[in-house]
Design a protein around this motif. Structure first.
Motif, mmCIF file in Angstrom:
data_model
loop_
_atom_site.group_PDB
_atom_site.id
_atom_site.type_symbol
_atom_site.label_atom_id
_atom_site.label_comp_id
_atom_site.label_asym_id
_atom_site.label_seq_id
_atom_site.Cartn_x
_atom_site.Cartn_y
_atom_site.Cartn_z
ATOM 1 N N UNK A 13 42.359 40.604 76.586
ATOM 2 C CA UNK A 13 40.918 40.811 76.415
ATOM 3 C C UNK A 13 40.191 40.251 77.632
ATOM 4 N N UNK A 14 39.297 41.055 78.195
ATOM 5 C CA UNK A 14 38.575 40.657 79.402
ATOM 6 C C UNK A 14 37.348 39.809 79.095
ATOM 7 N N UNK A 71 33.772 37.189 68.725
ATOM 8 C CA UNK A 71 34.037 38.610 68.901
ATOM 9 C C UNK A 71 34.633 38.834 70.285
ATOM 10 N N UNK A 72 35.603 39.732 70.347
ATOM 11 C CA UNK A 72 36.224 40.091 71.610
ATOM 12 C C UNK A 72 36.591 41.571 71.546
ATOM 13 N N UNK A 73 37.065 42.118 72.650
ATOM 14 C CA UNK A 73 37.470 43.526 72.690
ATOM 15 C C UNK A 73 38.620 43.663 73.673
ATOM 16 N N UNK A 74 39.455 44.648 73.455
ATOM 17 C CA UNK A 74 40.754 44.700 74.110
ATOM 18 C C UNK A 74 40.790 45.550 75.372
ATOM 19 N N UNK A 78 34.615 45.958 79.207
ATOM 20 C CA UNK A 78 34.516 45.015 80.327
ATOM 21 C C UNK A 78 33.760 43.744 79.958
ATOM 22 N N UNK A 79 32.784 43.881 79.068
ATOM 23 C CA UNK A 79 32.008 42.692 78.677
ATOM 24 C C UNK A 79 31.436 42.891 77.277
ATOM 25 N N UNK A 80 31.394 41.783 76.523
ATOM 26 C CA UNK A 80 30.804 41.797 75.186
ATOM 27 C C UNK A 80 29.830 40.626 75.084
ATOM 28 N N UNK A 81 28.656 40.886 74.482
ATOM 29 C CA UNK A 81 27.678 39.825 74.306
ATOM 30 C C UNK A 81 26.994 39.971 72.943
ATOM 31 N N UNK A 130 37.846 30.469 75.533
ATOM 32 C CA UNK A 130 38.162 31.205 76.760
ATOM 33 C C UNK A 130 39.216 32.251 76.457
ATOM 34 N N UNK A 131 39.154 33.356 77.181
ATOM 35 C CA UNK A 131 40.100 34.444 76.970
ATOM 36 C C UNK A 131 40.900 34.698 78.235
ATOM 37 N N UNK A 132 42.188 34.981 78.043
ATOM 38 C CA UNK A 132 43.074 35.225 79.171
ATOM 39 C C UNK A 132 44.118 36.265 78.832
#
Length: 495
Positions: free
Chosen positions: A117-118, A141-144, A200-203, A481-483
């Motif tokens: 996830x970016x 929340x995240x996205x792949x 690319x981005x989530x807010x 943090x996401x990696x």
């Protein structure tokens, strides 16, 4: 992973271990993620093993045995105290992994996800502010970034029963932990929404608590931006038996003003609670989308300065018509939405490389931080921005040697900044630390290893392919943090 206080040494454990995933502890079967025990590995020493029985003890020279034992202890001590620093240490070998030192974390949990996830963001909750007790709960929340476009998802999660992972000294009083569920297994609940492209981005809108709408925007690689309302997903986590309506798994609005041009810039206004969203693309265009009483409306005329890619956007934390952009031309630009020309009011050359990310300080709204493609990052006083002169930053650091991927002021402490980099680390900095502090100066003279380390550096957290880092506004010092290998939920004893 290492830590350093204003008057403490940096500490890190860099151990050669099999590069296999750590044992997994699961509360129940999970569809999209599972918690990983960061301290579950068993380490094997590469050193010589001495076995002494009664007969050998009588024959072996006692002094020689003691020398061997002392040598092994020294080797083990050197291994345990090795320091990993991105600007100094060699890259990890194929059979090496970096293990966290639990004594410098107050909390550390890993969540494995089906795809990298970016980006990640935190959902405000109703559990209260200034939460410092354990176990903790967070909503996010995240996205792949799936290998096939059709496999992408927006993932909404609630992580609960997050225990305290701080390791105490043996002689420290443990009475305060008697009422804390330190040994409980974490629980992960999740809901997914299918997507057709990498995000690319989530807010998430910062006004969710006040409005009851969990407005969440995503910027996709296909050039479209989507607005979802995650209220039903949030409710499902805390309401047994609640069924999420099918309509809640579709965007409530799609922004197509960018055509098929990919974008990265995305930000909700922290001051306009009805919903004001800025989106930017790689052709240099920025569009404003606002909500009327009955619909969402995107301004057809874009804000535009050059054809260089808009890498990041930040609304002002003090003026509801002002925002800033970062671009690949190396500029930080300040804009006003009232401008009929849709041109920047001020443009400042911040770097000779791309400006990848920016962060507007929540508490001091004339401070703006920028992170650059060469690994450096700066803090700017916007009162020094003028159309006639190019200002110098009030602080500048080149500690990272790879591109900065995220930068964020601590919303609860204006002097603390988190910076993530392609060198696989997240660093925490305290700008309130004075370089000429007598105690710090004395220590740096005595410890040679600190000579090339800025005194403002508080902590180094290692995470492979880290892309985004966010502060939790309701849990002081907590970050997500996401990696490349999932999400980290962590809190250090430094902040």
């Amino acid at each position: 992973m290492s830590k350093r206080g204003a008057s403490d040494d940096l500490e890190s454990h860099n151990k050669k271990t099999p590069n296999d995933p750590a044992p997994i502890t699961e509360e129940n079967d999970l569809d999209v993620g599972e918690f990983e025990d960061p301290y579950g590995d068993e380490f094997e020493s590469d050193g010589e093993i001495i076995e002494l029985d009664d007969n050998e003890d009588e024959e072996m020279d006692e002094e020689a045995a003691n020398e061997k034992i002392e040598k092994l202890e020294q080797m083990e001590e050197q291994e345990e105290s090795s320091i990993y620093l991105p600007h100094r240490s060699k890259p990890l070998g194929p059979d090496e992994v970096l293990e966290a030192d639990p004594s410098v974390y107050e909390m550390l949990h890993n969540i494995n996800l089906p795809w990298p996830c970016l980006t990640v963001d935190i959902l405000p909750d109703n559990l209260g502010d200034e939460r410092r007790s354990f176990p903790a709960s967070v909503y996010m929340a995240t996205a792949t970034q799936a290998s096939k476009a059709k496999d992408n998802e927006l993932i909404v999660m609630k992580a609960s029963s997050l225990a305290k992972t701080l390791v105490k000294d043996e002689d420290e009083d443990d009475e305060e932990d008697e009422d804390e569920d330190v040994d409980s297994d974490p629980i992960l609940d999740s809901e997914t929404i299918p997507l057709r492209h990498t995000t690319n981005r989530i807010r998430v809108s910062p006004h969710a608590q006040q409005t009851g709408e969990y407005l969440t925007a995503t910027m996709s690689e296909n050039g479209e931006a989507y607005i979802f309302d995650l209220s039903a997903q949030y409710k499902a986590f805390d309401t047994p038996g609640y069924m999420i309506p099918k309509s809640s798994k579709r965007p409530i609005h799609t922004i197509r003003a960018h055509g098929n041009v990919e974008g990265y810039g995305l930000d909700w206004s922290p001051l306009i609670n009805t919903g004001a969203l800025l989106t930017g693309d790689v052709s240099g265009r920025v569009h404003l989308t606002s909500r009327t009483t009955s619909n969402w409306v995107t301004d057809k005329t874009p804000f535009f300065a050059s054809q260089h890619s808009i890498e990041d956007i930040q609304w002002s934390t003090g003026e509801n018509t002002v925002f800033a952009t970062a671009d690949t031309e190396g500029y930080v630009r300040i804009w006003d939405t009232r401008s009929k020309k849709h041109k920047p009011a001020i443009s400042v050359k911040a770097s000779n490389t791309d400006v990848n990310v920016i962060s507007w300080c929540n508490k001091i709204n004339h401070l703006l931080a920028s992170g650059h493609d060469d690994g450096s990052w700066s803090v700017w006083d916007l009162r020094n921005f003028t159309a006639k002169t190019n200002p110098t930053p009030v602080a500048n650091y080149d500690f990272h040697k790879s591109a900065v991927t995220s930068i964020s002021f601590n919303p609860l402490d204006e002097s603390i900044i988190a910076v993530s980099s392609e060198d696989n680390t997240v660093t925490l900095w305290d700008l309130a630390v004075e370089a000429d502090d007598e105690e710090i100066s004395t220590q740096r003279k005595e410890i040679k290893e600190l000579n090339d380390i800025p005194p403002q550096l508080l902590f180094v957290h290692w995470q492979r392919d880290v892309k985004d880092v966010r502060w939790h506004k309701q849990i002081p010092g907590c970050l997500i943090s996401t990696g490349g290998d999932g999400l980290n939920i962590w809190k250090t004893i430094s902040v």
